[in-house]
Design a protein around this motif. Structure first.
Motif, mmCIF file in Angstrom:
data_model
loop_
_atom_site.group_PDB
_atom_site.id
_atom_site.type_symbol
_atom_site.label_atom_id
_atom_site.label_comp_id
_atom_site.label_asym_id
_atom_site.label_seq_id
_atom_site.Cartn_x
_atom_site.Cartn_y
_atom_site.Cartn_z
ATOM 1 N N GLY A 1 0.801 -1.231 0.051
ATOM 2 C CA GLY A 1 0.047 -0.067 -0.075
ATOM 3 C C GLY A 1 0.872 1.149 0.038
ATOM 4 O O GLY A 1 0.599 2.113 -0.710
ATOM 5 N N LEU A 2 1.780 1.357 0.765
ATOM 6 C CA LEU A 2 2.633 2.632 0.948
ATOM 7 C C LEU A 2 3.404 2.837 -0.420
ATOM 8 O O LEU A 2 3.366 3.893 -0.819
ATOM 9 C CB LEU A 2 3.656 2.401 2.080
ATOM 10 N N ILE A 3 3.960 1.702 -0.934
ATOM 11 C CA ILE A 3 4.652 2.117 -2.374
ATOM 12 C C ILE A 3 3.642 2.381 -3.323
ATOM 13 O O ILE A 3 4.045 3.439 -4.220
ATOM 14 C CB ILE A 3 5.500 0.767 -2.590
ATOM 15 N N ASN A 4 2.733 1.657 -3.427
ATOM 16 C CA ASN A 4 1.650 1.972 -4.546
ATOM 17 C C ASN A 4 1.274 3.558 -4.190
ATOM 18 O O ASN A 4 1.186 4.294 -5.187
ATOM 19 C CB ASN A 4 0.433 1.204 -4.307
ATOM 20 N N VAL A 5 0.894 3.979 -3.285
ATOM 21 C CA VAL A 5 0.490 5.522 -3.068
ATOM 22 C C VAL A 5 1.483 6.416 -3.179
ATOM 23 O O VAL A 5 1.142 7.283 -3.778
ATOM 24 C CB VAL A 5 -0.456 5.610 -1.830
ATOM 25 N N THR A 6 2.719 6.216 -2.355
ATOM 26 C CA THR A 6 3.506 7.351 -2.252
ATOM 27 C C THR A 6 4.414 7.545 -3.594
ATOM 28 O O THR A 6 4.808 8.484 -4.117
ATOM 29 C CB THR A 6 4.558 7.030 -1.194
ATOM 30 N N GLU A 7 4.300 6.307 -4.447
ATOM 31 C CA GLU A 7 5.166 6.361 -5.709
ATOM 32 C C GLU A 7 4.019 6.930 -6.833
ATOM 33 O O GLU A 7 4.563 7.916 -7.542
ATOM 34 C CB GLU A 7 5.713 5.294 -6.040
#
Length: 527
Positions: A62-68
């Motif tokens: 989730g964090l990689i998908n959103v922040t990138e």
């Protein structure tokens, strides 16, 4: 002690055999006295907290998908109404799946650490201070991401009960203060260093505190008193490891699928093939090029933007970090051994190969959606570059150049014979030029590692606008979803409220609907 990724369900399964636990009514929390009768049971519960941080709702996807994707330097396959398309186009949705997915994951990690901290506090186990310090670090890390992605958020600092479900939105300042408190409290009872960087140390917390103050100073701008505070914490790290902290000799080895530990890691998350399904790292599956894994699993509808990739290549032609960070030109089909072409060989609008693929999270061994490739959350190159920015703002440009050049020298030496780029920064560079250079280098060095949303916004709308303007200069950057082809670029806002509002994500509509202590008036500006 190695930390294997376990989840709360495993902890409960192991502990529910205790009759005295079954006699309680743990509607919202665990039975602290039973759970922490021994340091072994406490360690098992703490492992579950690590598991939620590594969970695919947080660092595992989730964090990689959103922040990138929402950073301004990424692309997603165009699909009207698709959450990933909207994030890449800066058309964030309050009811977007992935931002809500990440929000829920961050608060789940917070809830578990709150339960653990309360349970440990009430126990008499011999090492409880060290275990609580680790939990406070994890909670601080979750609130760090909430603060810099959403701003002010509900502060939940006790185990959840029926009476604490509805919590008002704290101010951004209050959330940052809590992050700082958690990291400072953790530092008091952590070891100075750890052989295994999956356990946070004082070096980890001091580095995160340097980063928080660096980000706060970046937001305040030239003349902020917080530049000095950031330097103070960075120098605490340097006092232990030296002003030339260890960097991985070969940049690509930071992301090698067989790398379990790195001298450069300040904090990492371990993933194990013995973990439960939800504890696996899904970032590789989410970004792998078509048929680039032995199982043929891929979902590569998220990639780096051509604008950012081309800017990187133009600034540092032949930089080894480019090959380590992206699949470009060609890659190997793992199923048949054939060479597959991609950008820039395939450059025509309307072709699915028109964008380079992300590479850092790739794992050729993936047979399903999961990989057990480890994830480095924080590393020394990050600290060196932020300390370079700090020293530059404090007028110590020569010191700043030295820190930047350590990172660039490692990049050149990552191949044999050594590359010519990225060339050293000359000592004659101006403060303003070095400020821009460090802004760019942090994106080049740390791209696709979960920092990009924060990095592109840390100096405000002026610097973010320069990124979106460069992005929109690409010929296939088409407004909205006007193109019938899913393989076209997004056009991003360049100025005004339409850009300013994207400095933060909208508070998820689910939170507004379910939390009686907030309403639509508490939504971020512009959403």
């Amino acid at each position: 002690m190695k930390k294997y990724i376990l989840f709360n369900i495993i902890v409960l399964t192991a502990l529910l055999g205790c009759d005295d636990l079954l006699e309680e009514n743990p509607s919202f929390t665990l039975n602290e006295q039973t759970l922490f009768k021994t340091k072994e049971s406490a360690q098992l519960a703490l492992n579950a907290c690590y598991g939620w941080v590594a969970h695919h709702q947080m660092y595992g996807q989730g964090l990689i998908n959103v922040t990138e994707l929402a950073s301004g330097i990424a692309w997603a396959r165009k699909n009207p109404g698709n959450d990933e398309s909207n994030m890449a186009a800066f058309e964030f949705l309050p009811d977007g799946f992935y931002p809500t997915f990440l929000w829920d994951g961050l608060y789940k990690a917070i809830s578990e650490t709150n339960i653990f901290i309360a349970a440990a506090e009430n126990s008499s186990i011999e090492n409880k201070e060290h275990l609580m310090a680790q939990a406070k670090f994890l909670r601080g890390l979750a609130y760090y991401n909430l603060a810099y992605i959403w701003g002010g958020v509900p502060l939940k600092l006790t185990p959840p009960t029926a009476e604490t479900t509805d919590v008002p939105r704290a101010t951004r300042k209050e959330v940052i203060e809590q992050v700082i408190k958690d990291f400072n409290d953790a530092a008091e009872n952590l070891n100075e260093t750890e052989e295994d960087s999956s356990i946070p140390s004082k070096l980890t917390t001091w580095s995160m505190l340097a980063k928080v103050y660096f980000l706060e100073a970046s937001a305040e701008g030239v003349g902020s008193s917080l530049w000095s505070t950031a330097r103070d914490f960075g120098e605490k790290v340097f006092a232990v490891v030296g002003t030339a902290p260890p960097l991985e000799p070969v940049y690509a080895d930071l992301f090698n699928e067989n790398t379990r530990e790195s001298v450069e890691s300040l904090f990492k998350l371990n993933y194990s093939p013995q973990g439960t399904g939800r504890s696996f790292n899904k970032n590789g599956w989410m970004q792998s090029p078509y048929f680039s894994t032995v199982g043929g699993k891929h979902f590569p509808n998220r990639r780096v933007s051509k604008a950012h990739f081309n800017y990187f290549r133009s600034r540092h032609p032949g930089d080894p970090r480019i090959d380590a960070s992206y699949f470009h030109t060609t890659y190997v089909n793992a199923l048949n051994g054939n060479t597959e072409n991609t950008y820039p060989i395939i450059a025509a609008t309307g072709n699915r190969g028109t964008w380079p693929y992300f590479k850092k999270h790739h794992d050729s061994r993936i047979a399903g959606q999961f990989t057990y490739k480890n994830f480095i959350v924080l590393r020394y190159a990050d600290l060196l570059l932020l300390m370079a920015d700090v020293e530059n703002e404090l007028g110590n440009t020569g010191v700043a150049v030295g820190y930047v050049n350590q990172v660039l020298a490692r990049a050149r030496a990552s191949v044999s014979p050594a590359a010519l780029e990225p060339a050293d920064v000359p000592l004659t560079i101006s403060q303003q030029d070095l400020r821009q250079l460090i802004f760019d280098e942090r994106l080049f060095e740390l791209g696709n590692e979960g920092h990009s949303f924060i990095e592109t916004r840390r100096r405000g709308i002026e610097y973010l606008g320069s990124i979106t303007q460069r992005h929109n200069a690409e010929p296939d950057a088409i407004p909205g979803f006007e193109s019938s082809s899913p393989w076209s670029g997004h056009r991003l806002p360049e100025s005004g409220l339409t850009l300013e509002r994207t400095l933060l994500m909208p508070i998820p509509q689910k939170e507004i609907n379910n939390n009686k202590a907030i309403d639509q008036s508490n939504q971020n500006i512009g959403w």
